[in-house]
Design a protein around this motif. Structure first.
Motif, PDB file in Angstrom:
ATOM      1  N   VAL A 133       3.402   1.612  -1.274  1.00  0.00           N
ATOM      2  CA  VAL A 133       4.377   1.774  -3.022  1.00  0.00           C
ATOM      3  C   VAL A 133       3.828   3.248  -3.105  1.00  0.00           C
ATOM      4  O   VAL A 133       4.303   3.669  -4.163  1.00  0.00           O
ATOM      5  CB  VAL A 133       4.855   0.236  -3.071  1.00  0.00           C
ATOM      6  N   PRO A 134       2.425   2.460  -4.006  1.00  0.00           N
ATOM      7  CA  PRO A 134       1.890   3.899  -4.483  1.00  0.00           C
ATOM      8  C   PRO A 134       1.911   4.707  -3.708  1.00  0.00           C
ATOM      9  O   PRO A 134       2.210   5.701  -4.954  1.00  0.00           O
ATOM     10  CB  PRO A 134       0.882   3.174  -4.446  1.00  0.00           C
ATOM     11  N   PHE A 135       1.966   4.763  -2.703  1.00  0.00           N
ATOM     12  CA  PHE A 135       2.088   6.430  -2.314  1.00  0.00           C
ATOM     13  C   PHE A 135       3.198   6.984  -2.320  1.00  0.00           C
ATOM     14  O   PHE A 135       3.514   8.383  -2.621  1.00  0.00           O
ATOM     15  CB  PHE A 135       2.005   6.149  -0.736  1.00  0.00           C
ATOM     16  N   ALA A 185       4.953   6.145  -4.554  1.00  0.00           N
ATOM     17  CA  ALA A 185       5.693   6.520  -5.756  1.00  0.00           C
ATOM     18  C   ALA A 185       4.963   8.020  -7.022  1.00  0.00           C
ATOM     19  O   ALA A 185       5.665   8.184  -6.990  1.00  0.00           O
ATOM     20  CB  ALA A 185       5.123   5.433  -7.015  1.00  0.00           C
ATOM     21  N   GLY A 186       4.302   8.324  -6.137  1.00  0.00           N
ATOM     22  CA  GLY A 186       3.420  10.249  -6.033  1.00  0.00           C
ATOM     23  C   GLY A 186       4.844  11.055  -4.905  1.00  0.00           C
ATOM     24  O   GLY A 186       4.870  12.009  -5.472  1.00  0.00           O
ATOM     25  N   LEU A 187       4.756  10.268  -4.111  1.00  0.00           N
ATOM     26  CA  LEU A 187       4.957  10.882  -3.221  1.00  0.00           C
ATOM     27  C   LEU A 187       7.038  11.840  -3.527  1.00  0.00           C
ATOM     28  O   LEU A 187       7.052  13.229  -3.628  1.00  0.00           O
ATOM     29  CB  LEU A 187       5.412  10.741  -1.631  1.00  0.00           C
ATOM     30  N   GLY A 203       1.091  -1.524   0.183  1.00  0.00           N
ATOM     31  CA  GLY A 203       0.208   0.091  -0.348  1.00  0.00           C
ATOM     32  C   GLY A 203       0.478   1.153   0.054  1.00  0.00           C
ATOM     33  O   GLY A 203       0.690   2.091  -0.718  1.00  0.00           O
TER      34      GLY A 203
END
Lengths: 695, 237
Positions: free
Chosen positions: B22-24, B26-28, B20
């Motif tokens: 990783v995508p966060f 990946a944006g941050l 969960g």
């Protein structure tokens, strides 16, 4: 782990959180706020290349040499021309030249009064045709008034009048006119100049030399250079360098000149000529003499002007007068300057009296003394000389029963600037057709049937020939600092073109050709150099074979008393408030103090003793009345005012121009009436008596 | 049973939580990198000076002081950005020797700059269109004279608290608001904000308020005024 909805939201949340942790939102928010300060409709400074042009401030009657700083070709700032023989600084009025180009009161289109009595815009070809038709109809009954005594436009006007068979060319009254008439009466046949540069003792009688008399910025430069100052060291009475000029001033008010002078002699308004005769008495008593045709008659007449009698008429303390004369006698190069307190209306007698004093001091054509400058020849064979034009009184012309058929007024506002404006207005209104050639909508233009918008000084090539007050003959060219605004034309060119269309060509195609011809008279400096700001100076002095004191005319001086009234009126000029032809320059409103103008109420200055005597106090609203004419003012107590004298500022009371000039006090000229000055052909209005009472 | 289920949930949660994050992240992370490293470069454009100029060279090799070029009148008012006449008081010709084959980059740049100055501006009688590093907005009035006199009035006597230099050596006071010469030489070309048009070194109002809104400046100077007036009209006429 595929890209499902939940993953995408997590990614977006991460990106959002990341962005919030960077300067992006905060910096953009801040910059956006700053960006909104720069909307295109908000005026902002324009950057660009700086260039400089040498020109003259033609709006300032003292004719100030200036450097015009331009940014991208647009004049933005007026700078001084250090060391220029006619200047050295900028005056409050010349500093406003760049701004006045954009004044709301500027005339931008020709206007013609229609059948309904209202002014309507017309094109320049239409305006030229109307002017041509009216001149054709009026012929020799065309009269001209000009307010520009320093440039060659007056020669174009005089030549056109000559070609039409009219001798009615008049200049607005000025110190130069009084001096020209006095010189002519004394048989001098030259222009009067003042070598302030080399003088070590200057006594100014009435002439407010550091505010509005003569070449003001030159006078200020000379005064400044002669009075070096620096921080005083402990125990020193004066800073570095000793003063090489002693300045004494006699006048009814503590003006800018009086405030810095070494000696201020308060006197009753309009009594400068009597004071000069009192000085002449003491000089004669000290053994001074002079080769004049009527020396004996003069000596006999002046014998009566003892210091005590002089003190009785002028209010100047006899002991102080004697001390000042002793200083004049002890000076190496003394110089006495006599002039009007407010630029006009004193007549020729004070200048004649001043000539007598300078002649007795033996300083004529000597370094630091009174210079006799050669007259220049007009560029046109048909044109009268400036001296001859000065000899004629505009006030008497306007008061005459017989009116011209056409009156062309150039760069002048007689309805505002002459005494008793109501009568002047009626006289001008009685002329069947009036034409104004002006840059601004002033009180006179508003009466005219045809208004031709003229270019301003910074927009035209023009010349300056030996302005009154200079010590040397000079010729300068003022180059155009910027292109003329659309809709305005040059008066010289328009009149030359009109003459051609009348089949009365004056020998020059353009006004620039006239200036080239004038420049050729001065030979040493070429036209191109003149146009680049190099002045042509002449050291030549006129020689005088005979000289007369004109004792018969001087005898009138003591007879002139204030014309009734409990107080004597002492108008004064503040050049920051503009002139009759400029109105008050918008930004110069800032120079007005609250005690000079309270809302629309102007102030009248009285000293405390005078106020008590007339039962008024500071802040009282009072009425000043002279000959049935009234103005209201607010009392201001100022100890720099002579006893029984009311000091009032000129420059208020405009009914035209713009919001920056209108509805501010009264025009003090309303209280004054012109009286003929016997023997000189001029008029005087410097001795007005007024009554004062609470409103 | 309950216990077992709990341990099973914990075991499956860890990878789930990591997956969960990783995508966060990946944006941050790219957003942080973009915001801190890329965005400032995008917001500013470089404006070239008309020719190379080095403050350091003038101060060290030329032996000049700040006040030799950035002059003040007797009344303390600033004479503006130096122009031809100021430069000509030293540069009566090209002072830098013509660069030979072994000349350094700086020597070549200095020679070229002087040549450009002489030919393009002195002979052509043109003002040098310097791009100023600090130019306040039109709606701000700033008087050097007021700051020199007022700031020194107190700070000269506050040696133990805060010194702003001295009138004889005003560089420290200059550097209170102006970038140092070393900083100026680092980036020869002033950087202009593409949104506002102002240079990066332009003082923000917050910088002014470091003194104008400083609580220590609010006390009365004995004439009913604060020592560093923070009223709007002090700067915005």
């Amino acid at each position: 782990m595929g890209l499902d909805r939940r993953t995408f939201i997590k990614f977006a949340a991460g990106a959002g959180a990341g962005v919030m942790l960077t300067p992006i939102p905060w910096k953009l928010l801040d910059d956006s706020a700053i960006w909104t300060q720069n909307w295109p409709w908000i005026p902002s400074l324009e950057d660009g290349e700086n260039t400089y042009v040498y020109a003259f401030s033609k709006s300032d009657p003292s004719i100030v040499p200036i450097q015009v700083r331009k940014v991208n070709g647009r004049p933005v700032r007026i700078l001084p021309v250090p060391g220029h023989p006619l200047g050295g600084g900028v005056s409050a009025l010349s500093a406003a030249e760049a701004q006045m180009l954009h004044s709301p009161a500027r005339l931008r289109r020709p206007l013609l009064r229609g059948q309904d009595g209202k002014l309507q815009e017309i094109s320049w070809p239409q305006a030229s045709n109307v002017l041509l038709d009216e001149i054709r109809k009026a012929g020799a009954k065309t009269a001209f008034i000009s307010g520009d005594e320093n440039s060659s436009v007056i020669e174009v006007i005089s030549a056109l009048a000559g070609a039409l068979g009219s001798g009615d060319v008049y200049l607005m009254p000025s110190d130069a006119q009084d001096a020209a008439v006095a010189a002519s009466l004394a048989g001098i046949g030259a222009r009067i100049g003042y070598d302030l540069e080399s003088s070590d003792h200057v006594l100014a009688l009435g002439a407010n030399i550091l505010e509005n008399w003569g070449t003001v910025m030159r006078n200020r430069r000379i005064f400044k250079n002669a009075r070096p100052h620096s921080f005083r060291k402990a125990g020193e009475k004066q800073g570095a360098g000793a003063a090489s000029l002693f300045l004494a001033y006699a006048g009814p008010l503590q003006t800018n000149t009086a405030a810095v002078a070494d000696l201020w002699l308060p006197l009753y308004p309009g009594t400068e000529s009597v004071l000069a005769l009192g000085i002449a008495h003491l000089l004669l008593a000290a053994g001074k003499t002079c080769a004049a045709d009527d020396f004996d008659a003069f000596r006999e007449f002046v014998a009566g002007f003892t210091p005590e009698k002089t003190a009785g008429i002028t209010g100047v303390d006899a002991a102080k007068l004697k001390q000042e004369v002793e200083k004049l006698l002890a000076a190496k190069s003394p110089l006495v300057i006599v002039g009007s307190e407010f630029g006009s209306g004193a007549g020729a007698v004070p200048v004649l009296a001043g000539l007598a004093v300078n002649a007795l001091l033996g300083n004529v054509n000597k370094p630091g003394g009174l210079s006799l400058l050669p007259k220049s020849a007009p560029a046109f064979t048909e044109a009268a000389s400036r001296e001859d034009i000065h000899k004629k009184s505009l006030i008497r012309f306007l008061a005459a029963q017989e009116k011209p058929a056409l009156l062309l007024i150039h760069d002048a506002n007689p309805v505002y600037a002459l005494p008793d404006p109501r009568k002047i207005r009626e006289a001008i209104q009685a002329v069947p057709f009036k034409v104004a050639f002006n840059s601004f909508m002033d009180e006179t233009a508003a009466l005219c049937d045809l208004i031709l918008p003229a270019d301003m000084g910074l927009e035209r090539m023009d010349d300056v020939e030996t302005p009154y007050g200079s010590g040397k003959a000079s010729y300068c060219i003022s180059a155009p600092a910027t292109k003329a605004q659309a809709g305005v034309l040059n008066a010289g060119n328009t009149l030359l073109q009109t003459a051609r269309r009348l089949d009365k060509a004056l020998g020059f195609n353009t006004y620039e050709d006239v200036l080239k011809s004038k420049a050729a008279q001065y030979g040493k400096v070429g036209f191109d150099d003149l146009a680049a700001g190099v002045p042509a100076l002449s050291e030549e002095k006129a020689t005088v074979s005979s000289f007369s004191f004109k004792a018969d005319i001087l005898k009138q001086a003591p007879a002139a008393e204030a014309g009734g009234g409990a107080l004597r009126l002492a108008p004064y000029v503040r050049m920051s408030l503009g002139t009759a032809v400029t109105g008050i320059p918008p930004y110069n409103n800032k120079t007005l103090r609250a005690d000079e103008l309270d809302g629309t109420l102007m102030s009248v200055m009285l000293n405390r003793a005078t106020a008590v005597k007339h039962k008024v106090a500071a802040g009282d609203k009072v009425v000043l009345e002279a000959g049935g004419k009234k103005i209201t003012a607010k009392v201001r107590i100022f100890e720099g005012v002579m006893n029984d004298t009311a000091g009032v500022c000129l420059g208020f009371g405009h009914s035209e121009f713009d919001e920056f000039s209108k509805n501010k006090g009264h025009n003090v000229m309303e209280l004054m009436s012109a009286l003929p000055e016997p023997g000189t052909g001029l008029d005087l209005w410097c001795r007005t008596g007024v009554d004062i009472k609470k409103a | 049973m309950e216990e077992n289920r709990h341990s099973a949930d914990s075991a499956t949660c860890r990878p789930k939580c990591i997956s969960g994050l990783v995508p966060f992240l990946a944006g941050l992370v790219p957003a942080l990198l973009f915001g801190w490293l890329v965005f400032p470069g995008l917001l500013f454009s470089k404006a070239d000076e008309p020719f190379y100029f080095s403050h350091s060279t003038h101060l060290t090799k030329g032996g000049a002081t700040c006040a030799d070029c950035h002059r003040f009148r007797d009344d303390g008012s600033f004479t503006g950005v130096p122009q031809r006449e100021t430069c000509l008081s030293c540069h009566d010709g090209i002072l830098t020797p013509e660069p030979g084959p072994k000349a350094t980059e700086v020597e070549t740049a200095a020679y070229t700059a002087e040549k450009t100055f002489m030919e393009g501006y002195v002979k052509a009688v043109r003002d040098i269109p310097w791009v100023t590093h600090q130019k306040q907005p039109d709606n701000v009035f700033f008087s050097h004279a007021a700051h020199f006199s007022k700031c020194y009035t107190c700070h000269l006597t506050m040696k133990d608290k805060l010194s702003l230099g001295s009138p004889e050596d005003p560089q420290k006071l200059c550097m209170t608001c102006h970038p140092s010469t070393a900083e100026l030489d680092k980036g020869q070309a002033p950087e202009l904000n593409i949104l506002t048009g102002y240079s990066r070194s332009t003082l923000k109002m917050s910088e002014c308020e470091r003194c104008h809104a400083h609580p220590g400046h609010f006390y009365d100077d004995g004439k009913g005024r604060t020592v560093a007036n923070n009223a709007c009209y002090t700067c915005h006429k």
